[in-house]
Structures are given as structure tokens and as C-alpha cells.
Design a protein around this motif. Structure first.
Motif, PDB file in Angstrom:
ATOM      1  N   ASN A  22      -7.617 -58.940   3.716  1.00 26.40           N
ATOM      2  CA  ASN A  22      -7.734 -60.373   3.461  1.00 26.40           C
ATOM      3  C   ASN A  22      -9.180 -60.801   3.624  1.00 26.40           C
ATOM      4  OD1 ASN A  22      -5.058 -60.765   2.918  1.00 26.40           O
ATOM      5  ND2 ASN A  22      -4.537 -61.433   4.975  1.00 26.40           N
ATOM      6  N   ARG A  68      -3.760 -57.134   6.522  1.00 22.85           N
ATOM      7  CA  ARG A  68      -4.649 -58.147   7.095  1.00 22.85           C
ATOM      8  C   ARG A  68      -6.110 -57.713   7.042  1.00 22.85           C
ATOM      9  NH1 ARG A  68      -3.405 -59.021  12.643  1.00 22.85           N
ATOM     10  NH2 ARG A  68      -1.773 -57.492  12.558  1.00 22.85           N
ATOM     11  N   ASP A 121       1.365 -54.262   8.065  1.00 29.57           N
ATOM     12  CA  ASP A 121       0.862 -55.629   8.205  1.00 29.57           C
ATOM     13  C   ASP A 121      -0.602 -55.620   8.640  1.00 29.57           C
ATOM     14  OD1 ASP A 121       1.209 -58.549   8.366  1.00 29.57           O
ATOM     15  OD2 ASP A 121       0.924 -58.204  10.525  1.00 29.57           O
ATOM     16  N   ARG A 122      -0.933 -54.748   9.568  1.00 28.88           N
ATOM     17  CA  ARG A 122      -2.321 -54.651  10.022  1.00 28.88           C
ATOM     18  C   ARG A 122      -3.242 -54.216   8.882  1.00 28.88           C
ATOM     19  NH1 ARG A 122      -4.663 -50.329  14.242  1.00 28.88           N
ATOM     20  NH2 ARG A 122      -6.772 -51.110  14.291  1.00 28.88           N
TER      21      ARG A 122
END
Length: 104
Positions: free
Chosen positions: A97, A94, A90-91
């Protein structure tokens, strides 16, 4: 199955995994971690199965207690691995993004 064979399989798998991961370039570690989450999920299922087998085999002996403790530790370790892997994935996602409010 003879416990000696199981220990030997564990040692060979550990050494093989170590040398495979050691030779992976550091650039590929994070993407490979995403795929390893699925394998850790399978490890959780295997640990649950191992705990169930020890319960079926001898629910009153010392082997039962040792099997339950080791199986429980395997379940905990694999669960920590899965949660940590999803956190790192997830990190990583992100980081890629794009910011919506960029000033030029």
C-alpha cells in the motif's frame, strides 16, 4: 482401508510436499502461501470428517479415543495454519500500500 496404507500415504505425501516446497524460490513463498490457505481450509474439513468417521465406527473403544485426539489436533493445527496464512498475506498486502501523505 488398512491403516498401513494410510500411514504410507501420509509419509509419501509428507516427503513429496517437503521436496516440492524446498525447490520453490524464496521470492514465491508468500504469494503461494495465500493459495495454500484454501488447501488448509480443506484440511480442516478433512479433519472434521475423520473425527466424525471415528465417532461412527466405534464410540466406546480405544480407537475412538485415539481418533478423536488426533483429529482434534489436526483441526487445531490446520486452523492455526489458516489464521497464520491470512496474517502473513495481510501483512504482505499492507507492505504494498502506498502511503497517502508522502512529502517530496
Amino acid at each position: 482401508m488398512n491403516p498401513i496404507y494410510l500411514i504410507l500415504i501420509f509419509i509419501v505425501a509428507t516427503l513429496l510436499g517437503y521436496f516440492i516446497i524446498k525447490n520453490v524460490p524464496s521470492l514465491l513463498h508468500t504469494p503461494l502461501m495465500s493459495g495454500m490457505n484454501a488447501l488448509s481450509g480443506i484440511t480442516i474439513l478433512g479433519a472434521i470428517l475423520a473425527v466424525g468417521i471415528t465417532y461412527k465406527s466405534d464410540p466406546s473403544g480405544i480407537r475412538f479415543l485415539i481418533g478423536q485426539i488426533i483429529g482434534g489436533l489436526a483441526i487445531i493445527a490446520a486452523t492455526i495454519n489458516v489464521v497464520g496464512g491470512f496474517g502473513v498475506t495481510d501483512r504482505m498486502l499492507r507492505m504494498f500500500n502506498k502511503k497517502k501523505n508522502t512529502k517530496k
